[in-house]
Design a protein around this motif. Structure first.
Motif, PDB file in Angstrom:
ATOM      1  N   CYS A 113      -4.855  -1.355 -13.014  1.00  0.00           N
ATOM      2  CA  CYS A 113      -4.184  -1.557 -14.305  1.00  0.00           C
ATOM      3  C   CYS A 113      -4.768  -0.704 -15.417  1.00  0.00           C
ATOM      4  O   CYS A 113      -4.189  -0.619 -16.501  1.00  0.00           O
ATOM      5  CB  CYS A 113      -4.209  -3.029 -14.704  1.00  0.00           C
ATOM      6  N   SER A 133      -7.418  -1.194 -17.213  1.00  0.00           N
ATOM      7  CA  SER A 133      -8.150  -1.858 -18.303  1.00  0.00           C
ATOM      8  C   SER A 133      -9.625  -1.475 -18.205  1.00  0.00           C
ATOM      9  O   SER A 133     -10.182  -1.358 -17.121  1.00  0.00           O
ATOM     10  CB  SER A 133      -7.949  -3.379 -18.261  1.00  0.00           C
ATOM     11  N   CYS A 177     -10.260  -0.126 -14.517  1.00  0.00           N
ATOM     12  CA  CYS A 177      -9.727  -0.709 -13.279  1.00  0.00           C
ATOM     13  C   CYS A 177      -8.813   0.326 -12.626  1.00  0.00           C
ATOM     14  O   CYS A 177      -7.935   0.889 -13.284  1.00  0.00           O
ATOM     15  CB  CYS A 177      -8.962  -1.987 -13.606  1.00  0.00           C
ATOM     16  N   CYS A 191     -10.154  -4.830 -11.398  1.00  0.00           N
ATOM     17  CA  CYS A 191     -10.564  -5.914 -12.296  1.00  0.00           C
ATOM     18  C   CYS A 191     -10.190  -7.257 -11.667  1.00  0.00           C
ATOM     19  O   CYS A 191      -9.419  -7.306 -10.696  1.00  0.00           O
ATOM     20  CB  CYS A 191      -9.914  -5.751 -13.673  1.00  0.00           C
ATOM     21  N   CYS A 240      -6.385  -7.991 -11.401  1.00  0.00           N
ATOM     22  CA  CYS A 240      -5.660  -7.267 -10.354  1.00  0.00           C
ATOM     23  C   CYS A 240      -6.032  -7.773  -8.956  1.00  0.00           C
ATOM     24  O   CYS A 240      -5.208  -7.741  -8.044  1.00  0.00           O
ATOM     25  CB  CYS A 240      -5.900  -5.765 -10.468  1.00  0.00           C
TER      26      CYS A 240
HETATM   27 ZN   LIG Z   1      -6.816  -4.296 -13.270  1.00  0.00          ZN
END
Ligand SMILES: [Zn+2]
Length: 222
Positions: free
Chosen positions: A26, A28, A23, A40, A43
């Motif tokens: 963030c 991830s 992402c 993602c 977010c």
């Molecule tokens: Zn994210």
């Protein structure tokens, strides 16, 4: 513990490095291939307080041993390797950062433990990149219980308002891009609490770089 570093030699190869796609915000990891620049679901639903987060390793059984050796045994061997991995994972963030700020420990915990592993990682990053580090900007104003075993919401409450920008340091971070450094990102509660304090004090951007992070997506308060 034998071997040249805090891990048995055969375990180094079992470390799981984070790789794209992640992402954009963030950091991830996505399980499926996506176009570059994707966010993602978490977010999209609720962006975190920080701007971007990146990490070198997936937090799992092997990297946990590495983090615990650093955190509780104060093992500094292999430290330049670890900060090198972080510099590589966070190169875009480092390139834009004005100052590197490690997540502080509360004074009492610092005295008891004798060191702050996040300062060690931040110092390594500073040496590798030339971006200055400051340990005097942020302080943990409230001693908080350790986050282990707490739910995402519990972690959020635990660190709420726990961090402060030190008096007189606002001028140092006004309109600055901060790179916040910690050992592990789990729910992101600590990173968000620090970022909130830094942004309230005038920082224009707060990115987060950690050695390891849990692979699961952020949990968003509904
Ligand atoms: Zn994210």
């Amino acid at each position: 513990m034998p071997g040249p570093g805090p891990l048995e030699p055969n375990l180094w190869s079992k470390l799981q490095f984070l790789s794209d796609p992640v992402c954009t915000c963030c950091g991830s990891p996505f399980e499926i291939a996506v176009e570059e620049g994707q966010l993602c679901g978490a977010c999209l639903a609720q962006p975190p307080v920080y701007n971007r987060a990146r990490a070198a390793l997936v937090y799992g059984d092997v990297s946990r041993d590495l983090v615990l050796a650093l955190k509780y045994q104060g093992r500094r061997d292999g430290l330049s390797l670890l900060s090198g991995w972080m510099a590589s994972a966070g190169r875009d963030l480092l390139a834009e950062a004005d100052v590197i700020v490690p997540v502080p420990l509360h004074y009492f915990r610092l005295v008891r433990r004798g060191f702050n592993q996040s300062v060690w990682l931040a110092a390594g990053l500073s040496r590798a990149s030339g971006v200055p580090m400051s340990v005097s900007i942020l302080k943990r104003a409230r001693a908080t219980p350790t986050q282990g075993g707490l739910s995402a919401e519990g972690r959020r409450r635990n660190v709420q308002g726990a961090f402060r920008v030190r008096k007189g340091k606002q001028v140092k971070i006004k309109d600055q891009k901060i790179l916040l450094v910690d050992d592990v990102l789990t729910t992101g509660a600590t990173a968000e609490a620090c970022s909130r304090a830094l942004k309230r004090a005038g920082a224009s951007c707060v990115d987060v770089l950690t050695l390891a992070r849990v692979a699961a997506p952020r949990s968003v308060a509904i």
